[in-house]
Design a protein around this motif. Structure first.
Motif, PDB file in Angstrom:
ATOM      1  N   GLY A  14       8.029  29.528 -66.273  1.00  0.00           N
ATOM      2  CA  GLY A  14       6.730  29.651 -66.572  1.00  0.00           C
ATOM      3  C   GLY A  14       5.870  28.471 -66.641  1.00  0.00           C
ATOM      4  N   ILE A  15       6.464  27.365 -66.684  1.00  0.00           N
ATOM      5  CA  ILE A  15       5.871  26.300 -66.656  1.00  0.00           C
ATOM      6  C   ILE A  15       5.584  25.967 -65.086  1.00  0.00           C
ATOM      7  CG2 ILE A  15       6.084  23.680 -66.728  1.00  0.00           C
ATOM      8  CD1 ILE A  15       7.629  23.917 -69.249  1.00  0.00           C
ATOM      9  N   VAL A  16       6.292  26.358 -64.151  1.00  0.00           N
ATOM     10  CA  VAL A  16       6.050  26.093 -62.884  1.00  0.00           C
ATOM     11  C   VAL A  16       4.688  27.092 -62.644  1.00  0.00           C
ATOM     12  CG1 VAL A  16       6.838  26.410 -60.408  1.00  0.00           C
ATOM     13  CG2 VAL A  16       8.480  25.527 -62.096  1.00  0.00           C
ATOM     14  N   PHE A  17       4.868  28.335 -62.896  1.00  0.00           N
ATOM     15  CA  PHE A  17       3.650  29.213 -62.743  1.00  0.00           C
ATOM     16  C   PHE A  17       2.282  28.630 -63.208  1.00  0.00           C
ATOM     17  CE2 PHE A  17       6.947  32.881 -63.330  1.00  0.00           C
ATOM     18  CZ  PHE A  17       7.561  32.858 -62.098  1.00  0.00           C
ATOM     19  N   ILE A  18       2.456  28.125 -64.442  1.00  0.00           N
ATOM     20  CA  ILE A  18       1.308  27.617 -65.214  1.00  0.00           C
ATOM     21  C   ILE A  18       0.560  26.287 -64.322  1.00  0.00           C
ATOM     22  CG2 ILE A  18       0.463  26.390 -67.162  1.00  0.00           C
ATOM     23  CD1 ILE A  18       2.234  28.376 -68.784  1.00  0.00           C
ATOM     24  N   CYS A  19       1.615  25.591 -63.832  1.00  0.00           N
ATOM     25  CA  CYS A  19       1.378  24.200 -63.166  1.00  0.00           C
ATOM     26  C   CYS A  19       0.756  24.273 -61.594  1.00  0.00           C
ATOM     27  CB  CYS A  19       2.475  23.123 -63.209  1.00  0.00           C
ATOM     28  SG  CYS A  19       2.734  22.612 -65.131  1.00  0.00           S
ATOM     29  N   LEU A  20       1.149  25.451 -61.227  1.00  0.00           N
ATOM     30  CA  LEU A  20       0.720  25.473 -59.591  1.00  0.00           C
ATOM     31  C   LEU A  20      -0.071  26.747 -59.356  1.00  0.00           C
ATOM     32  CD1 LEU A  20       4.250  24.750 -57.987  1.00  0.00           C
ATOM     33  CD2 LEU A  20       2.296  23.240 -58.284  1.00  0.00           C
ATOM     34  N   PRO A  21      -1.081  26.955 -60.041  1.00  0.00           N
ATOM     35  CA  PRO A  21      -1.894  28.057 -59.933  1.00  0.00           C
ATOM     36  C   PRO A  21      -2.608  27.922 -58.567  1.00  0.00           C
ATOM     37  CG  PRO A  21      -3.168  26.607 -61.064  1.00  0.00           C
ATOM     38  CD  PRO A  21      -1.880  26.040 -61.181  1.00  0.00           C
ATOM     39  N   ASN A  22      -2.644  29.153 -57.627  1.00  0.00           N
ATOM     40  CA  ASN A  22      -3.351  29.017 -56.443  1.00  0.00           C
ATOM     41  C   ASN A  22      -4.751  28.589 -56.266  1.00  0.00           C
ATOM     42  OD1 ASN A  22      -4.018  29.909 -53.702  1.00  0.00           O
ATOM     43  ND2 ASN A  22      -3.788  32.143 -53.917  1.00  0.00           N
ATOM     44  N   GLN A  23      -4.957  27.709 -55.711  1.00  0.00           N
ATOM     45  CA  GLN A  23      -6.492  27.074 -55.325  1.00  0.00           C
ATOM     46  C   GLN A  23      -7.083  27.732 -54.433  1.00  0.00           C
ATOM     47  OE1 GLN A  23      -7.671  23.631 -54.251  1.00  0.00           O
ATOM     48  NE2 GLN A  23      -6.477  23.195 -52.476  1.00  0.00           N
ATOM     49  N   ASN A  24      -6.329  28.621 -53.656  1.00  0.00           N
ATOM     50  CA  ASN A  24      -6.898  29.397 -52.530  1.00  0.00           C
ATOM     51  C   ASN A  24      -7.057  30.922 -52.903  1.00  0.00           C
ATOM     52  OD1 ASN A  24      -6.960  27.443 -49.871  1.00  0.00           O
ATOM     53  ND2 ASN A  24      -4.997  26.893 -51.074  1.00  0.00           N
ATOM     54  N   ALA A  25      -7.668  31.199 -53.977  1.00  0.00           N
ATOM     55  CA  ALA A  25      -7.642  32.549 -54.688  1.00  0.00           C
ATOM     56  C   ALA A  25      -8.277  33.401 -53.397  1.00  0.00           C
ATOM     57  CB  ALA A  25      -8.617  32.395 -55.866  1.00  0.00           C
ATOM     58  N   ASN A  26      -7.932  34.602 -53.189  1.00  0.00           N
ATOM     59  CA  ASN A  26      -8.482  35.551 -52.354  1.00  0.00           C
ATOM     60  C   ASN A  26      -9.715  36.385 -52.804  1.00  0.00           C
ATOM     61  OD1 ASN A  26      -7.687  37.631 -54.027  1.00  0.00           O
ATOM     62  ND2 ASN A  26      -5.583  38.085 -52.917  1.00  0.00           N
ATOM     63  N   ILE A  27     -10.255  37.255 -52.140  1.00  0.00           N
ATOM     64  CA  ILE A  27     -11.356  37.914 -52.406  1.00  0.00           C
ATOM     65  C   ILE A  27     -11.478  38.811 -53.725  1.00  0.00           C
ATOM     66  CG2 ILE A  27     -12.813  39.902 -51.207  1.00  0.00           C
ATOM     67  CD1 ILE A  27     -11.528  39.311 -48.680  1.00  0.00           C
ATOM     68  N   ASP A  28     -10.308  39.254 -54.201  1.00  0.00           N
ATOM     69  CA  ASP A  28     -10.346  40.114 -55.240  1.00  0.00           C
ATOM     70  C   ASP A  28     -10.242  39.265 -56.464  1.00  0.00           C
ATOM     71  OD1 ASP A  28     -10.634  42.594 -53.750  1.00  0.00           O
ATOM     72  OD2 ASP A  28      -8.364  42.708 -54.079  1.00  0.00           O
ATOM     73  N   SER A  29      -9.388  38.243 -56.393  1.00  0.00           N
ATOM     74  CA  SER A  29      -9.104  37.178 -57.559  1.00  0.00           C
ATOM     75  C   SER A  29     -10.683  36.632 -58.029  1.00  0.00           C
ATOM     76  CB  SER A  29      -8.429  36.198 -57.412  1.00  0.00           C
ATOM     77  OG  SER A  29      -7.071  36.589 -57.022  1.00  0.00           O
ATOM     78  N   TRP A  30     -11.522  36.389 -57.074  1.00  0.00           N
ATOM     79  CA  TRP A  30     -13.023  35.739 -57.348  1.00  0.00           C
ATOM     80  C   TRP A  30     -13.624  36.696 -57.820  1.00  0.00           C
ATOM     81  CZ3 TRP A  30     -13.634  30.854 -58.057  1.00  0.00           C
ATOM     82  CH2 TRP A  30     -13.188  29.911 -57.370  1.00  0.00           C
TER      83      TRP A  30
END
Length: 482
Positions: A14-30
């Motif tokens: 879980g810490i890995v998931f929290i610490c490595l968020p995708n900074q290349n978010a796609n169309i839907d995420s934005w």
């Protein structure tokens, strides 16, 4: 400490998931982040409640940290949902007859699959409904009391209303309910009545929404608008095969570029992976012992039906990898209903090997590299709002601008056939269509028509540049050829 080691493993993940968020978010995420940030368009028929969950969670976090952004809140929501999903999966597998080591091995193996990790570190809609579906499944396998029956049906409703995709998992569980002899007639009626509240919720949202289309069109959403469709092509079959592999291991064209950019570290990681695989090969006879379980066929069929339905739907959706995010959990649950595993410590090298590969070639590039960011295009659009633009990823630019400035600000996005008339009127037109990215991705394969856009009849002048993982890129001004 030994007593809690299984939970420590999930917390680390879980810490890995929290610490490595995708900074290349796609169309839907934005888009979802924009809805949450501005409190608009919170209702969408395909994921009826997701933006509402995200908005509530964002307001909760904002109370403690006013500086947190909407997209950060959604990333955190998905990281927490993914971690809780694995914890519930672990408990489910133990209830299906696995011992502590077997349940931990299977749960971790699912949790380190790239199809799961990818959406655990993004602002997409897929992790929260997976949590609801795994909770529904967990309560299905509990003693047949009305409380557990009700909770199973309730979480299925929450899953489908958070993302319609989970109608297939819900259908598999419901078939299990109808065929399970342990469920009395009253139990089945009770379960069905709670499931039906999902239909009522959809209708109430439809009824009180300002619309001029039918209830069926509201449910079909993007499909009736033509923004999504059904695809039975050979290309869809090939993409389904590729993305089935990618659901476990990150396989993408960016690996080639990332490897040569970070060659030394890459070689170290590859040698480590080879070393671990060597150990696994040497200990192959001492990894896992299996024993057939006497679970009912209906228990196995729940997971088998769910796997087949989700995989089939991913296929007819052009091999969409997003629709396979739940498959690792369903697959290990199916294994758990068939075999009791006796796991040796060395066997845990298997999820470790998968974890290292997917973090290094998947999460790290998406976190620290520019693989699909359009910051330069977004900034250029804002600085030249009177001008016209042909961006290769126009929806992504548009959604980032909506996130930054709201939904009501307009920009001049055009298609190539509009260029001559605009230039004849003295308008300025800019593009990034000549830039190179990887040819080895689902987007590149499905959108190869973009390569056919012919700009050879115009002169292109470089006006700005930016770097991404694939090298230097340019923004061009399009001018009429003299």
């Amino acid at each position: 400490m030994k007593k809690y080691y299984e939970y420590i493993a999930f917390i680390i993940l879980g810490i890995v998931f929290i610490c490595l968020p995708n900074q290349n978010a796609n169309i839907d995420s934005w888009y979802y982040a924009a809805c949450v940030k501005h409190g608009l368009n919170l209702i969408n028929s395909h994921h009826l409640l997701f933006n509402i969950w995200g908005s509530v969670f964002h307001e909760f976090l904002h109370f403690f940290n006013p500086a947190i952004t909407a997209i950060q809140s959604l990333n955190l929501l998905n990281a927490i949902s993914a971690t809780l999903s694995l914890l519930v999966l672990n408990q489910l597998l133990k209830s299906l007859g696995q011992n502590k080591e077997g349940a931990l091995f299977l749960s971790l193996s699912a949790g380190v699959c790239f199809g799961f990790m990818r959406f655990a570190t993004d602002a997409e809609t897929y992790m929260l409904p997976i949590l609801f579906s795994i909770l529904s499944t967990y309560y299905y396998f509990q003693p047949k009391r009305y409380l557990f029956i009700g909770l199973s049906a309730f979480f299925s409703v929450m899953a489908v209303c958070t993302h319609q995709l989970h109608i297939w998992w819900t259908l598999a569980i419901y078939i299990g309910v109808l065929l399970n002899k342990e469920y009395t007639k009253n139990n089945k009626i009770f379960y069905t009545s709670i499931l039906f509240t999902g239909v009522i919720l959809y209708f109430l949202v439809y009824y009180f929404s300002s619309n001029n289309y039918t209830f069926l069109n509201f449910i079909l959403g993007e499909y009736q608008k033509g923004n999504a469709g059904i695809d039975f092509s050979l290309k869809a079959l090939i993409l389904t095969f590729i993305n089935s592999i990618r659901t476990v291991f990150q396989v993408h064209g960016l690996i080639y570029h990332f490897t040569f950019k970070h060659i030394i570290v890459t070689l170290i990681v590859i040698f480590l992976e080879i070393f671990l695989l060597g150990l696994l090969f040497l200990k192959r006879k001492q990894l896992i012992e299996t024993k057939n379980l006497n679970n009912s066929s209906s228990s196995k069929n729940i997971f088998l039906i769910a796997i087949v339905l989700h995989l089939a739907f991913a296929f007819i959706s052009s091999g969409n990898a997003e629709f396979m995010a739940m498959l690792p959990l369903l697959l290990v649950a199916y294994i758990a209903t068939s075999y009791k595993l006796k796991i040796k410590k060395t066997a845990f090298l298997i999820p470790l090997v998968i974890f290292i590969w997917n973090v290094f070639f998947g999460l790290i590039p998406l976190r620290f590299e520019n693989t699909n960011q359009v910051n330069a295009q977004t900034n250029y659009t804002q600085k030249h709002q009177e001008d016209y633009f042909i961006w290769s990823n126009k929806p992504l630019v548009e959604n980032i601008l909506n996130y930054q400035n709201g939904f009501y600000k307009t920009y001049h996005f055009i298609k190539t056939d509009s260029i001559p008339s605009l230039l004849s009127k003295g308008k300025k037109v800019y593009t990034d269509l000549k830039n190179e990215q990887t040819n080895y991705s689902r987007e590149a394969i499905l959108n190869n028509d973009k390569k056919a856009m012919n700009l050879n009849d115009f002169d292109l002048y470089k006006v700005d540049s930016f770097m991404n993982l694939y090298g230097i890129n340019y923004i061009y001004q399009i001018k009429a050829r003299e």
